[in-house]
Design an enzyme around this catalytic site. Structure first.
Site, short mmCIF file in Angstrom:
data_model
loop_
_atom_site.label_atom_id
_atom_site.label_comp_id
_atom_site.label_asym_id
_atom_site.label_seq_id
_atom_site.Cartn_x
_atom_site.Cartn_y
_atom_site.Cartn_z
N LYS A 1 4.38 11.88 -7.20
CA LYS A 1 4.59 10.58 -7.73
C LYS A 1 3.25 10.05 -8.43
O LYS A 1 3.71 9.65 -9.80
CB LYS A 1 4.69 9.42 -6.49
CG LYS A 1 5.68 9.85 -5.40
CD LYS A 1 5.83 8.86 -4.62
CE LYS A 1 4.80 8.69 -3.66
NZ LYS A 1 4.40 9.80 -2.59
N ARG B 1 6.60 1.16 1.94
CA ARG B 1 6.62 2.43 2.88
C ARG B 1 7.38 2.36 4.05
O ARG B 1 7.60 3.20 4.85
CB ARG B 1 5.13 2.61 3.26
CG ARG B 1 4.09 3.29 2.33
CD ARG B 1 4.03 4.91 2.60
NE ARG B 1 2.86 5.51 2.52
CZ ARG B 1 1.87 5.88 1.46
NH1 ARG B 1 2.05 5.32 0.60
NH2 ARG B 1 1.12 6.71 1.79
N ARG C 1 -5.01 20.01 -2.41
CA ARG C 1 -5.28 18.92 -3.57
C ARG C 1 -6.65 18.60 -3.47
O ARG C 1 -7.44 18.45 -2.44
CB ARG C 1 -4.43 17.94 -3.01
CG ARG C 1 -4.27 16.59 -3.78
CD ARG C 1 -3.38 15.47 -3.62
NE ARG C 1 -3.40 14.72 -2.69
CZ ARG C 1 -2.53 13.78 -2.45
NH1 ARG C 1 -1.59 13.57 -3.01
NH2 ARG C 1 -2.81 12.95 -1.32
N ARG D 1 -9.73 14.40 -0.35
CA ARG D 1 -9.40 12.96 0.49
C ARG D 1 -9.75 13.22 2.04
O ARG D 1 -9.16 14.27 2.42
CB ARG D 1 -8.16 12.64 0.11
CG ARG D 1 -8.02 11.71 -1.29
CD ARG D 1 -6.80 11.25 -1.80
NE ARG D 1 -5.92 10.77 -0.81
CZ ARG D 1 -4.82 10.24 -0.75
NH1 ARG D 1 -4.32 10.50 -2.14
NH2 ARG D 1 -4.12 9.79 0.24
N ARG E 1 0.60 12.05 8.56
CA ARG E 1 1.30 11.25 7.20
C ARG E 1 2.73 11.66 7.13
O ARG E 1 3.55 10.83 6.79
CB ARG E 1 0.39 11.59 6.30
CG ARG E 1 -0.99 10.97 6.32
CD ARG E 1 -2.04 11.66 5.03
NE ARG E 1 -1.79 10.89 3.83
CZ ARG E 1 -1.99 11.61 2.87
NH1 ARG E 1 -2.59 13.01 3.00
NH2 ARG E 1 -1.58 11.05 1.66
P1 AMP Z 1 -1.39 7.19 -0.47
O1 AMP Z 1 -2.62 7.52 -1.50
O2 AMP Z 1 -0.19 6.60 -1.19
O3 AMP Z 1 -1.08 8.46 0.07
O4 AMP Z 1 -1.92 6.21 0.76
C1 AMP Z 1 -2.96 6.62 1.30
C2 AMP Z 1 -3.01 5.77 2.71
O5 AMP Z 1 -3.10 4.42 2.28
C3 AMP Z 1 -1.65 5.86 3.48
O6 AMP Z 1 -1.89 7.12 4.29
C4 AMP Z 1 -1.79 4.53 4.45
O7 AMP Z 1 -2.63 4.85 5.18
C5 AMP Z 1 -2.33 3.72 3.24
N1 AMP Z 1 -1.24 3.15 2.51
C6 AMP Z 1 -1.03 3.48 1.10
N2 AMP Z 1 0.30 2.61 0.85
C7 AMP Z 1 0.73 1.85 2.06
C8 AMP Z 1 1.79 1.08 2.19
N3 AMP Z 1 2.54 0.70 1.26
N4 AMP Z 1 1.80 0.59 3.29
C9 AMP Z 1 0.90 0.85 4.51
N5 AMP Z 1 -0.17 1.78 4.23
C10 AMP Z 1 -0.31 2.23 2.83
#
Ligand code: AMP
Length: 208
Positions: free
Chosen positions: A13, A88, A127, A154, A165
């Site tokens: 994405k 989410r 990654r 990360r 996740r």
């Molecule tokens: P991402 O970079 O989108 O994979 O997000 C990394 C982490 O941020 C996720 O595993 C969640 O802990 C938190 N996070 C990101 N977006 C959300 C969301 N919309 N709602 C809740 N937690 C989020």
């Protein structure tokens, strides 16, 4: 154009969004990036969010919803936006719909970047992310090809957290596919192909 990008972590994405920003200047609102910036800056939100992020759990809805509401009110999001990593879960999706409708706005498209789970696990494990600009690369990128910044893994791309996740994705986020299908705005693209081919499809589907 107001777009929601859907797909498991590692589906690509962010990579598609970075290209759309580069070519069309659409505002990219990635909640993961906003939260990581808050953690790095040591803000109160960052301190609260960090423990959930490190565990691969969702940060509490209200924290993320407030963050998105604030970001959506900024100037660059008035012409259109691309939400990446939000919503989410169903609570976030319903809240987004009502916030947008209060502003006389609505979503035009929910774009699902579809990739099988075994490919996702491989991708997330290898990654690497640029500390400075957020570019997403692989273990082969010793430095960022965009800005020569340092590439790092990360904390939540470790094997134990990846599994959590993906469980969270399957349980909380994947029902949104049906939610947006029901609204008649779902578009699905096969994300398990070369990134340029996926991007060509993304543009086609979005009419760009
Ligand atoms: P991402 O970079 O989108 O994979 O997000 C990394 C982490 O941020 C996720 O595993 C969640 O802990 C938190 N996070 C990101 N977006 C959300 C969301 N919309 N709602 C809740 N937690 C989020």
């Amino acid at each position: 154009m107001n777009i929601v990008l859907l797909g498991a972590p590692g589906a690509g994405k962010g990579t598609q969004a970075q290209r759309l920003v580069r070519d069309f200047g659409i505002a990219h609102i990635a909640t993961g990036d906003l939260l990581r910036a808050a953690v790095k800056g040591g803000t109160e939100l960052g301190v609260q969010a960090k423990k959930y992020m490190d565990a691969g759990e969702l940060v509490p809805d209200q924290l993320v919803i407030d963050l998105v509401k604030e970001r959506l009110s900024e100037d660059d999001a008035q012409e259109g936006f691309m939400l990446d990593g939000f919503p989410r879960n169903t609570v976030q999706a319903v809240t987004l719909d009502s916030e947008l409708s209060a502003l006389g706005r609505e979503l035009d498209c929910a774009l699902l970047v579809d990739v099988p789970f075994d490919t996702i696990i491989e991708r997330l494990s290898s990654r690497r992310t640029c500390r400075d600009c957020g570019y997403t690369g692989t273990v082969q990128d010793t430095q960022c090809p965009n800005c020569t910044g340092e590439m790092y893994q990360r904390d939540d791309d470790s094997p134990e957290t990846i599994k959590n996740r993906l469980d969270v994705y399957e349980k909380s986020t994947s029902p949104l596919v049906e939610y947006y299908r029901g609204q008649g705005i779902l578009q699905v693209i096969d994300g398990n192909r070369d990134v340029d081919v996926v991007y060509a499809d993304t543009r086609k589907v979005l009419g760009l």
